[in-house]
Design an enzyme around this catalytic site. Structure first.
Site, PDB file in Angstrom:
ATOM      1  N   THR A  25       0.849  -1.177   0.000  1.00  0.00           N
ATOM      2  CA  THR A  25       0.000   0.000   0.000  1.00  0.00           C
ATOM      3  C   THR A  25       0.892   1.236   0.000  1.00  0.00           C
ATOM      4  O   THR A  25       2.067   1.171  -0.309  1.00  0.00           O
ATOM      5  CB  THR A  25      -0.893   0.021   1.255  1.00  0.00           C
ATOM      6  OG1 THR A  25      -0.065  -0.197   2.399  1.00  0.00           O
ATOM      7  CG2 THR A  25      -1.938  -1.068   1.232  1.00  0.00           C
ATOM      8  N   SER A  58      -5.607  -4.624   7.121  1.00  0.00           N
ATOM      9  CA  SER A  58      -4.629  -4.482   8.197  1.00  0.00           C
ATOM     10  C   SER A  58      -4.099  -3.063   8.281  1.00  0.00           C
ATOM     11  O   SER A  58      -3.177  -2.794   9.061  1.00  0.00           O
ATOM     12  CB  SER A  58      -3.463  -5.452   7.978  1.00  0.00           C
ATOM     13  OG  SER A  58      -3.903  -6.784   8.035  1.00  0.00           O
TER      14      SER A  58
END
Length: 656
Positions: A456, A522
């Site tokens: 990410t 997460s």
């Protein structure tokens, strides 16, 4: 005035591609008083990445690749505002907005749209995000859930096989098929946050990215490495092949100029008409057509224009818990990040981590600047606490609109008495290997197989008004689903669901796919506050977060422990060796770090050897964090950017 005080690979100058298409050289001298970047002609050599490696060539499982380590970086001191992103282009653009009076919410729009161009392997408007925003005027924390959603037509077998009569898995694999694509959420999130906290006009915030797309930008070393690693999969999509690859199918090299007029057109429409221009009309229809594409033998997805039109970002209640003399605020479900970080810290609060400060941290050597060497005792305790937190996270956390948490509240998983009981399960002299989840009585969900979660990007911002933003943003795997439409890539976020709808006992899995559901994440954007003597929340003291898929939790915990327990400045904290564990016997010790001897599977490294004596199965595979941290210091800020990516910290001049 904008100041940069950071180091690039091997001491080379930081090269920032400005919206004009020129390059700007920011001083790499940490003591420089240079007050702004100065434009220099195009063609200046781009800093070279060393140590590039890829752990696997199976792009169905591959996260963003590791791209080396910038040794000897120093913390950046700024005045009233600061920004850190994973790419200097986005940092520069966002910093200019702060300089010109914008808020952190304004700068987020600029940073995100720029990152979508220069870091498309990690993020973009075809993906999603989670945001924590601190409003200094009201002293409140708002959280924004821009997670992607499954289409209304998705059923329990959507990710398992092509149809009820064809039990072949989605082609060429689930990740690169249309089945992996969720309805994007980041633009709705940004619009919601800007409506609540913006100061500048929405349409002006897209100018930097539109100009960058029209005039072009140089491919960075990290992007070039990822294109080369993903070339075969990018070639399956006609638009991605044309944009990222040369005529012979090889990757466009470092320094090549990418222009993106299609993206400029989309961003211009959103600037003029708001996020609705993306979720309705021509752009929405183009997205639906791209999801349904079958070129290259890809299995189509079932997203419709109604799915896009119905999408809304959600505001949720932050997860805020006490740790030592601070309050830690994180993201609520469907992100598991806030809960898992809070649970890990709550368990660690029962141990004297301050007595386990890293070795070789003192002085000004590169070893010290790179965060020293954590002790095996500290790594052991942190990894064990994380195993316990991940066990609960894996079993119980999913989209709360579909699956309630134990007690229908996040508080059960982070209750101090419960965490004290969990802490007592840790043996300081031996690893538990795999932890059992806590027992909250009969539940209607199972503990299913865990899907791999990948890379990410992260943005940390503080503005001169005292507001702050911590946003983690993603398209999931490198280049998402590899489906490119109108100049941007679509995510593969639905692979964060469990593909198997039931566990071995036949119970429905909490994180199974369902129509309209948001997959568990997460991502762990985090804000830290001092605590007043009476126990109430004090001033904002820290903004942090990291990319890294399911390992994000470990990266954020490591950085918080380094800063809060060991008193380490933010640059040394994020530079420190990445370590931690999910709920498996494997403990990670990042072998990309110069303070780790990764040769012979780490057998020659002292800390690795000590951990193995404690029963850990240690992996020294390179870690690909991209953390940033901004810490309040007197009347200014001190910032650090992860040496494993291309990010820098920029801000105004610190007070004299």
């Amino acid at each position: 005035m904008i100041r940069a005080r950071s180091r690039w690979w091997a001491g080379a100058a930081v090269l920032v591609v400005l919206a004009s298409g020129s390059l700007a050289a920011c001083s790499s001298d940490p003591e420089s008083d240079q007050s702004a970047c100065k434009s220099v002609p195009n063609g200046v050599p781009v800093a070279k990445v060393t140590g590039t490696s890829s752990a696997t060539t199976d792009l169905s499982l591959n996260p963003e690749i590791a791209t080396g380590y910038r040794t000897g970086m120093r913390a950046v001191r700024t005045g009233g505002f600061a920004v850190s992103t994973a790419n200097p282009v986005a940092t520069e653009a966002a910093c200019r907005v702060l300089r010109d009076g914008g808020t952190a919410a304004d700068a987020l729009v600029v940073a995100q749209t720029a990152l979508g161009l220069v870091e498309p392997q990690a993020t973009g408007i075809g993906g999603g995000a989670f945001l924590l925003y601190y409003d200094a005027a009201t002293k409140t924390v708002d959280t924004y859930d821009g997670r992607e959603t499954a289409p209304a037509a998705a059923n329990s077998d959507y990710l398992r096989w092509i149809s009820g009569t064809d039990h072949t898995g989605p082609q060429p694999n689930t990740r690169a098929s249309g089945r992996s694509i969720g309805t994007p959420g980041v633009l709705r999130l940004l619009e919601s946050a800007h409506n609540d906290h913006g100061r500048l006009r929405w349409h002006t915030l897209f100018t930097p990215a539109v100009t960058l797309a029209d005039h072009g930008f140089a491919i960075s070393p990290r992007l070039a490495s990822q294109i080369a690693d993903s070339a075969a999969d990018l070639a399956k999509d006609p638009n991605a092949r044309t944009y990222f690859l040369q005529a012979d199918g090889t990757a466009k090299p470092v320094g090549s100029t990418l222009t993106n007029p299609a993206m400029a057109k989309v961003l211009s429409a959103v600037a003029s008409d708001g996020a609705s221009a993306f979720y309705n009309g021509v752009i929405a229809a183009d997205i639906v057509d791209a999801v349904a594409a079958t070129s290259g033998g890809r299995t189509p997805g079932a997203t419709t224009v109604a799915d896009l039109a119905a999408y809304q970002a959600r505001k949720r209640t932050a997860i805020c818990t006490a740790y030592r003399s601070h309050d830690i605020c994180g993201m609520a479900a469907p992100s598991s990040g806030g809960l898992a970080v809070a649970a890990t810290l709550g368990i660690l609060s029962h141990f004297d981590l301050a007595a386990m400060k890293p070795d070789k941290l003192d002085g000004d050597s590169n070893t010290a600047r790179d965060g020293g060497i954590p002790t095996a005792a500290a790594v052991h305790l942190v990894a064990e606490a994380e195993r316990l937190a991940y066990a609960d996270r894996d079993k119980y956390v999913a989209d709360p609109d579909y699956v309630p948490l134990p007690g229908d509240s996040p508080l059960a998983l982070i209750n101090p008495d419960y965490l004290a009981h969990r802490a007592a399960l840790i043996d300081p002299k031996h690893s538990m290997g795999t932890a059992a989840a806590g027992d909250f009585g009969p539940v209607l969900v199972g503990h299913g197989p865990q899907q791999p979660e990948h890379g990410t990007s992260h943005i940390s911002i503080v503005d001169k008004y005292g507001n702050a933003a911590s946003m983690t943003t993603t398209v999931e795997s490198a280049f998402g689903s590899m489906h490119m439409v109108d100049g941007f890539l679509l995510n593969n976020q639905l692979t964060d669901f469990s593909a198997e709808p039931t566990d071995k006992a036949g119970l429905p899995v909490a994180n199974r796919i369902e129509a309209g559901k948001r997959p568990r994440s997460s991502m762990a954007p985090t804000l830290v506050f001092d605590r007043n003597p009476d126990g109430t929340r004090g001033p904002l003291s820290m903004v942090t977060g990291s990319p890294g898929g399911s390992v994000i939790i470990q990266f954020v915990v490591k950085n918080l422990v380094a800063m809060l327990d060991w008193g380490i400045d933010p640059q040394r904290a994020v530079s420190m060796i990445d370590f931690g564990a999910a709920n498996t016997p494997t403990t990670n010790v990042g072998g990309e770090h110069p303070n780790v001897d990764a040769s012979d599977s780490g057998n020659n490294d002292a800390v690795v050897g000590q951990l193995r004596q404690l029963g850990h199965q240690v992996s020294v595979a390179p870690q690909s964090s991209g953390a940033s941290a901004l810490v309040r210091k007197d009347d200014g800020w001190v910032g650090g950017a992860d040496p494993r990516r291309e990010g820098v910290v920029l801000g105004d001049l610190p007070p004299r």
